[in-house]
Scaffold this motif. Structure first.
Motif, PDB file in Angstrom:
ATOM      1  N   GLU A 105       0.814  -1.226   0.000  1.00  0.00           N
ATOM      2  CA  GLU A 105       0.000   0.000   0.000  1.00  0.00           C
ATOM      3  C   GLU A 105       0.847   1.275   0.000  1.00  0.00           C
ATOM      4  OE1 GLU A 105      -3.570   2.153   2.540  1.00  0.00           O
ATOM      5  OE2 GLU A 105      -2.805   0.213   3.189  1.00  0.00           O
ATOM      6  N   ARG A 106       1.874   1.294   0.810  1.00  0.00           N
ATOM      7  CA  ARG A 106       2.702   2.503   0.924  1.00  0.00           C
ATOM      8  C   ARG A 106       3.361   2.861  -0.416  1.00  0.00           C
ATOM      9  NH1 ARG A 106       7.491   3.070   5.406  1.00  0.00           N
ATOM     10  NH2 ARG A 106       7.292   5.299   5.714  1.00  0.00           N
ATOM     11  N   GLU A 107       3.925   1.865  -1.096  1.00  0.00           N
ATOM     12  CA  GLU A 107       4.569   2.094  -2.387  1.00  0.00           C
ATOM     13  C   GLU A 107       3.537   2.499  -3.444  1.00  0.00           C
ATOM     14  OE1 GLU A 107       6.932  -1.348  -3.363  1.00  0.00           O
ATOM     15  OE2 GLU A 107       8.046  -1.221  -1.485  1.00  0.00           O
ATOM     16  N   ARG A 108       2.389   1.831  -3.417  1.00  0.00           N
ATOM     17  CA  ARG A 108       1.329   2.154  -4.377  1.00  0.00           C
ATOM     18  C   ARG A 108       0.858   3.600  -4.201  1.00  0.00           C
ATOM     19  NH1 ARG A 108      -2.451  -0.673  -2.616  1.00  0.00           N
ATOM     20  NH2 ARG A 108      -3.897   0.974  -2.080  1.00  0.00           N
ATOM     21  N   LYS A 109       0.711   4.028  -2.954  1.00  0.00           N
ATOM     22  CA  LYS A 109       0.277   5.405  -2.696  1.00  0.00           C
ATOM     23  C   LYS A 109       1.288   6.416  -3.216  1.00  0.00           C
ATOM     24  CE  LYS A 109      -2.883   4.872   1.156  1.00  0.00           C
ATOM     25  NZ  LYS A 109      -3.213   5.264   2.522  1.00  0.00           N
ATOM     26  N   ILE A 110       2.560   6.108  -3.063  1.00  0.00           N
ATOM     27  CA  ILE A 110       3.603   7.007  -3.567  1.00  0.00           C
ATOM     28  C   ILE A 110       3.463   7.166  -5.079  1.00  0.00           C
ATOM     29  CG2 ILE A 110       6.097   7.219  -3.967  1.00  0.00           C
ATOM     30  CD1 ILE A 110       6.438   5.844  -1.162  1.00  0.00           C
ATOM     31  N   ILE A 111       3.337   6.061  -5.777  1.00  0.00           N
ATOM     32  CA  ILE A 111       3.204   6.103  -7.243  1.00  0.00           C
ATOM     33  C   ILE A 111       1.936   6.843  -7.648  1.00  0.00           C
ATOM     34  CG2 ILE A 111       2.970   4.700  -9.337  1.00  0.00           C
ATOM     35  CD1 ILE A 111       5.783   4.580  -7.991  1.00  0.00           C
ATOM     36  N   GLU A 112       0.831   6.541  -6.981  1.00  0.00           N
ATOM     37  CA  GLU A 112      -0.436   7.191  -7.323  1.00  0.00           C
ATOM     38  C   GLU A 112      -0.381   8.696  -7.075  1.00  0.00           C
ATOM     39  OE1 GLU A 112      -3.220   4.949  -4.973  1.00  0.00           O
ATOM     40  OE2 GLU A 112      -3.476   3.420  -6.532  1.00  0.00           O
ATOM     41  N   LYS A 113       0.169   9.084  -5.936  1.00  0.00           N
ATOM     42  CA  LYS A 113       0.217  10.522  -5.605  1.00  0.00           C
ATOM     43  C   LYS A 113       1.094  11.289  -6.587  1.00  0.00           C
ATOM     44  CE  LYS A 113      -0.823   9.920  -0.760  1.00  0.00           C
ATOM     45  NZ  LYS A 113      -1.160  10.796   0.319  1.00  0.00           N
ATOM     46  N   ARG A 114       2.195  10.690  -6.998  1.00  0.00           N
ATOM     47  CA  ARG A 114       3.109  11.399  -7.896  1.00  0.00           C
ATOM     48  C   ARG A 114       2.619  11.379  -9.339  1.00  0.00           C
ATOM     49  NH1 ARG A 114       5.317  15.093  -9.976  1.00  0.00           N
ATOM     50  NH2 ARG A 114       7.433  15.003 -10.758  1.00  0.00           N
ATOM     51  N   TYR A 115       2.247  10.207  -9.839  1.00  0.00           N
ATOM     52  CA  TYR A 115       2.010  10.057 -11.269  1.00  0.00           C
ATOM     53  C   TYR A 115       0.537  10.121 -11.677  1.00  0.00           C
ATOM     54  CZ  TYR A 115       6.897   8.941 -11.115  1.00  0.00           C
ATOM     55  OH  TYR A 115       8.245   9.015 -10.895  1.00  0.00           O
ATOM     56  N   PHE A 116      -0.371   9.937 -10.747  1.00  0.00           N
ATOM     57  CA  PHE A 116      -1.793  10.029 -11.091  1.00  0.00           C
ATOM     58  C   PHE A 116      -2.410  11.318 -10.561  1.00  0.00           C
ATOM     59  CE2 PHE A 116      -0.864   5.518 -11.353  1.00  0.00           C
ATOM     60  CZ  PHE A 116      -1.434   5.184 -12.577  1.00  0.00           C
ATOM     61  N   ILE A 117      -2.028  11.702  -9.355  1.00  0.00           N
ATOM     62  CA  ILE A 117      -2.561  12.934  -8.768  1.00  0.00           C
ATOM     63  C   ILE A 117      -1.694  14.130  -9.160  1.00  0.00           C
ATOM     64  CG2 ILE A 117      -3.138  14.110  -6.603  1.00  0.00           C
ATOM     65  CD1 ILE A 117      -3.761  11.312  -5.435  1.00  0.00           C
TER      66      ILE A 117
END
Length: 98
Positions: free
Chosen positions: A49-61
């Protein structure tokens, strides 16, 4: 443009054929992109979850690294290491699916 015989002229016919070929090429390209998007989304699901959130926050948000760092209470250096780990896992998953 048609002549008095209502026959389509050669330049118009050539243009229609070219447009149709370009449309087909774009459809194939869109299909390949959709497949790749599905593969990326699937690869995201294997991340903690932690790694996924990092990717989502940077590249999707679209948050900046310092914003994510503050938001998740992680120093920026560690955040980037987690990103690299996440990318390595996703890359392995994407290579396996080829």
């Amino acid at each position: 443009r048609t002549g008095t015989t209502n026959k389509i002229s050669q330049p118009v016919e050539d243009l229609v054929i070219k447009i149709d070929q370009e449309r087909e090429a774009l459809q194939k390209y869109i299909t390949r992109l959709n497949i790749r998007l599905y593969q990326i989304e699937k690869a995201l699901t294997i991340l903690p979850e932690r790694e996924r959130k990092i990717i989502e926050k940077r590249y999707f948000i679209g948050l900046q690294w310092h914003e994510i760092s503050c938001n998740m209470s992680i120093c920026q250096r560690h955040l980037l290491r987690l990103r690299d780990k996440a990318f390595d896992k996703m890359l392995l998953m994407l290579k396996l699916e080829r």
